[in-house]
Motif scaffolding. Structure first.
Motif, PDB file in Angstrom:
ATOM      1  N   ALA A 224       2.253   0.900  -0.766  1.00 39.88           N
ATOM      2  CA  ALA A 224       1.702   2.240  -0.927  1.00 39.88           C
ATOM      3  C   ALA A 224       2.752   3.313  -0.670  1.00 39.88           C
ATOM      4  O   ALA A 224       2.830   4.311  -1.398  1.00 39.88           O
ATOM      5  N   ILE A 225       3.601   3.132   0.347  1.00 38.26           N
ATOM      6  CA  ILE A 225       4.589   4.169   0.620  1.00 38.26           C
ATOM      7  C   ILE A 225       5.676   4.184  -0.454  1.00 38.26           C
ATOM      8  O   ILE A 225       6.219   5.247  -0.791  1.00 38.26           O
ATOM      9  N   CYS A 226       5.977   3.020  -1.033  1.00 41.61           N
ATOM     10  CA  CYS A 226       6.919   2.989  -2.164  1.00 41.61           C
ATOM     11  C   CYS A 226       6.360   3.795  -3.337  1.00 41.61           C
ATOM     12  O   CYS A 226       7.085   4.552  -3.998  1.00 41.61           O
ATOM     13  N   ALA A 294      10.096  -0.695   7.966  1.00 40.67           N
ATOM     14  CA  ALA A 294       9.225  -1.746   7.443  1.00 40.67           C
ATOM     15  C   ALA A 294       9.765  -3.079   7.948  1.00 40.67           C
ATOM     16  O   ALA A 294      10.863  -3.147   8.501  1.00 40.67           O
ATOM     17  N   ARG A 295       9.012  -4.125   7.759  1.00 38.25           N
ATOM     18  CA  ARG A 295       9.478  -5.450   8.173  1.00 38.25           C
ATOM     19  C   ARG A 295      10.702  -5.838   7.351  1.00 38.25           C
ATOM     20  O   ARG A 295      10.714  -5.724   6.134  1.00 38.25           O
ATOM     21  N   GLY A 296      11.776  -6.292   8.034  1.00 37.18           N
ATOM     22  CA  GLY A 296      12.988  -6.691   7.345  1.00 37.18           C
ATOM     23  C   GLY A 296      12.805  -7.961   6.544  1.00 37.18           C
ATOM     24  O   GLY A 296      11.931  -8.794   6.829  1.00 37.18           O
ATOM     25  N   ALA A 300      10.450 -11.471   7.070  1.00 39.31           N
ATOM     26  CA  ALA A 300       9.251 -11.295   6.246  1.00 39.31           C
ATOM     27  C   ALA A 300       8.335 -12.515   6.325  1.00 39.31           C
ATOM     28  O   ALA A 300       8.784 -13.659   6.439  1.00 39.31           O
ATOM     29  N   SER A 301       7.030 -12.226   6.269  1.00 39.90           N
ATOM     30  CA  SER A 301       6.018 -13.281   6.181  1.00 39.90           C
ATOM     31  C   SER A 301       5.002 -12.854   5.135  1.00 39.90           C
ATOM     32  O   SER A 301       5.029 -11.726   4.643  1.00 39.90           O
ATOM     33  N   ASN A 302       4.117 -13.753   4.783  1.00 40.10           N
ATOM     34  CA  ASN A 302       3.100 -13.440   3.772  1.00 40.10           C
ATOM     35  C   ASN A 302       1.987 -12.603   4.409  1.00 40.10           C
ATOM     36  O   ASN A 302       0.871 -13.068   4.618  1.00 40.10           O
ATOM     37  N   THR A 303       2.354 -11.360   4.699  1.00 39.33           N
ATOM     38  CA  THR A 303       1.459 -10.484   5.453  1.00 39.33           C
ATOM     39  C   THR A 303       1.399  -9.110   4.811  1.00 39.33           C
ATOM     40  O   THR A 303       2.422  -8.572   4.377  1.00 39.33           O
ATOM     41  N   LEU A 304       0.197  -8.553   4.756  1.00 36.58           N
ATOM     42  CA  LEU A 304       0.017  -7.153   4.378  1.00 36.58           C
ATOM     43  C   LEU A 304       0.091  -6.327   5.659  1.00 36.58           C
ATOM     44  O   LEU A 304      -0.683  -6.555   6.593  1.00 36.58           O
ATOM     45  N   TYR A 305       1.011  -5.371   5.696  1.00 37.78           N
ATOM     46  CA  TYR A 305       1.217  -4.611   6.924  1.00 37.78           C
ATOM     47  C   TYR A 305       0.419  -3.312   6.901  1.00 37.78           C
ATOM     48  O   TYR A 305       0.265  -2.677   5.854  1.00 37.78           O
ATOM     49  N   PRO A 306      -0.073  -2.925   8.058  1.00 38.75           N
ATOM     50  CA  PRO A 306      -1.005  -1.792   8.092  1.00 38.75           C
ATOM     51  C   PRO A 306      -0.362  -0.425   7.945  1.00 38.75           C
ATOM     52  O   PRO A 306      -1.000   0.510   7.469  1.00 38.75           O
ATOM     53  N   SER A 307       0.913  -0.265   8.360  1.00 36.87           N
ATOM     54  CA  SER A 307       1.526   1.060   8.309  1.00 36.87           C
ATOM     55  C   SER A 307       3.011   0.949   7.988  1.00 36.87           C
ATOM     56  O   SER A 307       3.636  -0.095   8.202  1.00 36.87           O
ATOM     57  N   ALA A 308       3.546   2.029   7.471  1.00 35.95           N
ATOM     58  CA  ALA A 308       4.978   2.136   7.183  1.00 35.95           C
ATOM     59  C   ALA A 308       5.350   3.607   7.286  1.00 35.95           C
ATOM     60  O   ALA A 308       4.493   4.490   7.182  1.00 35.95           O
ATOM     61  N   ARG A 309       6.613   3.874   7.490  1.00 34.47           N
ATOM     62  CA  ARG A 309       7.037   5.269   7.550  1.00 34.47           C
ATOM     63  C   ARG A 309       8.430   5.422   6.974  1.00 34.47           C
ATOM     64  O   ARG A 309       9.218   4.458   6.914  1.00 34.47           O
TER      65      ARG A 309
END
Length: 442
Positions: A224-226, A294-296, A300-309
């Motif tokens: 979403a942030i991208c 963001a997660r490097g 990385a894992s197969n995860t949807l992350y809740p927030s980014a900045r």
């Protein structure tokens, strides 16, 4: 003139040795862990100015990083010049990107490499050389303002200018913190973009999710942030934020070929925006994503992350208002939140753009001095970077001429890896400033 040239040649080795000492101090103003280094840098600057024989040297601060103010009184009937530079520097970006250690000044192929060697401890070294050439007794009044927080937008500069207005009053203000037209050709900068920045945080989920179990329906914050950041430019690369000022400057021979050679843009990569290169660099706004949390990839894992900045930097075109431009950027980010995600914007610092004239007898004296020292006329040019204090000083000292000079060239790579100072141009810059002081006394 020959005596001044001989004096500069005599002083250059010692000045470069002291510049090497300054480069060794890791005065990164953006790093809270380097406060002691910024203080140490100010102390060394003050020590070097005192070493010229100046009796009025003070380290001051108005709620921010330390600046150094000094004063050589004017002989009777002579004007006063205020010489500016800054002693704080940018982070290295990672030592691995440097050919040699970033805080060890290293001479190679006629250039001096090191963080701050050009931006802007080299600028202070120019002032030091000129003062030493006159044995610490310049022919005109000289004041110095060596700032300690320029690289973070000079947040306390306005307060400092207010508090020390009498100490900094002058007829000519010389800012040695810009870039020359090319190696061997000096420049006077007549326009600067302002700056603003902000941190945007996007929230999509209240906790991390398995990307297979929920992906395809639940949005993740990084995607979403991208998408949000992609709205900052149109397909041609023009800034797509409504309400930002854009202008146009005088016609300048700045070719795409030269820009590519100086910038290192890869051959098959297109350039951003439309119109003349000089207008896009100097008279139009620019928006850049200068940081992303963001997660490097390695984690990385197969995860949807809740927030980014992300941190966004904005360069404000001359004639624009930095605070209004930051509000326009904030409104754009909030209005373009994808899929109803929550977007919050934390405003950062702002600094004004500048439009400066080159009229009057002090400017003419400067032209003559630089032409004599360099053997070629200085080029009036714009600059895409920001020096907030240029316009702030022009506003604080009405009637003073503001002259922006340089030790950097297009290959100095300031703020990047392997920042460097061209030693031949450095010697000419020192000579030009000494000629300027002598010319003003004429």
């Amino acid at each position: 003139m020959s005596d001044i040239r001989a004096a500069i040649e005599r002083e250059l080795p010692g000045v470069l040795a002291d510049l090497t000492r300054l480069v060794a101090i890791e005065s990164v103003s953006a790093d809270p862990g380097r406060e002691a280094d910024v203080d140490a840098s100010a102390e060394l600057v003050a020590e070097l100015i005192r070493g010229t024989g100046c009796e009025d040297v003070r380290i001051v601060r108005e709620g921010g990083k330390p600046a150094v103010i000094a004063h050589f009184p004017a002989p009777a009937g002579m004007p006063t010049v205020c010489l500016y530079a800054h002693h704080d520097v940018q982070p290295t970006g990672g030592d691995a990107g440097w050919t040699t250690a970033p805080f060890t000044a290293t001479e190679r192929d006629g250039r001096l490499y090191g963080r701050g060697a050009a931006d802007d401890k080299g600028g202070f070294a120019v002032h030091l050389a000129a003062l030493r050439a006159f044995g610490g007794r310049p022919p005109v009044g000289v004041k110095l303002l060596i700032e300690g927080e320029e690289e973070i937008g000079s947040p306390s500069l306005g307060a400092l200018l207010d508090a020390y207005a009498d100490d900094l009053a002058c007829d000519l203000f010389v800012i040695t913190d810009s870039a020359n037209w090319e190696v061997g050709t000096p420049a006077f900068t007549t326009s600067l973009r302002g700056l603003a920045d902000c941190v945007v945080t996007l929230e999509a989920l209240d906790h991390p999710l398995h990307s297979g179990q929920f992906g395809g329906v639940a949005p993740d914050a990084l995607t979403a942030i991208c998408k949000l950041l992609g709205t900052l430019h149109d397909d041609a690369g023009n800034v797509a934020v409504a309400g930002l000022h854009a202008g146009a400057g005088p016609e300048v021979d700045y070719s795409e070929e030269r820009f590519r050679a100086e910038s290192g843009v890869l051959d098959d990569v297109g350039l951003l925006g439309e119109g003349p290169i000089s207008d896009r660099l100097w008279f139009k706004p620019a928006v850049s994503v200068i940081g992303l949390d963001a997660r490097g990839v390695d984690e990385a894992s197969n995860t949807l992350y809740p927030s980014a900045r992300a941190k966004i930097g904005l360069r404000v075109a001359p004639g624009g208002d930095a605070d209004a431009s930051l509000r326009a950027l904030t409104e754009h980010l909030q209005a373009n939140a994808p899929w109803g995600t929550r977007v919050t914007v934390e405003p950062g610092e702002t600094g004004p753009p500048a439009l400066l004239g080159l009229e009057g007898r002090y400017a003419e004296t400067a032209r003559a001095a630089f032409a004599e020292a360099w053997g070629v006329e200085p080029v009036p040019m714009g600059m895409g970077g920001s020096i907030p204090m240029a316009q702030e000083f022009a506003d604080a000292v009405p009637g003073a001429t503001v002259l922006i000079t340089a030790v950097c060239d297009p290959h100095s790579n300031i703020h990047g890896f392997d920042e460097s100072l061209h030693l031949g141009d450095f010697a000419k810059a020192c000579l030009a400033e000494a000629y300027l002081l002598q010319g003003l006394a004429g």
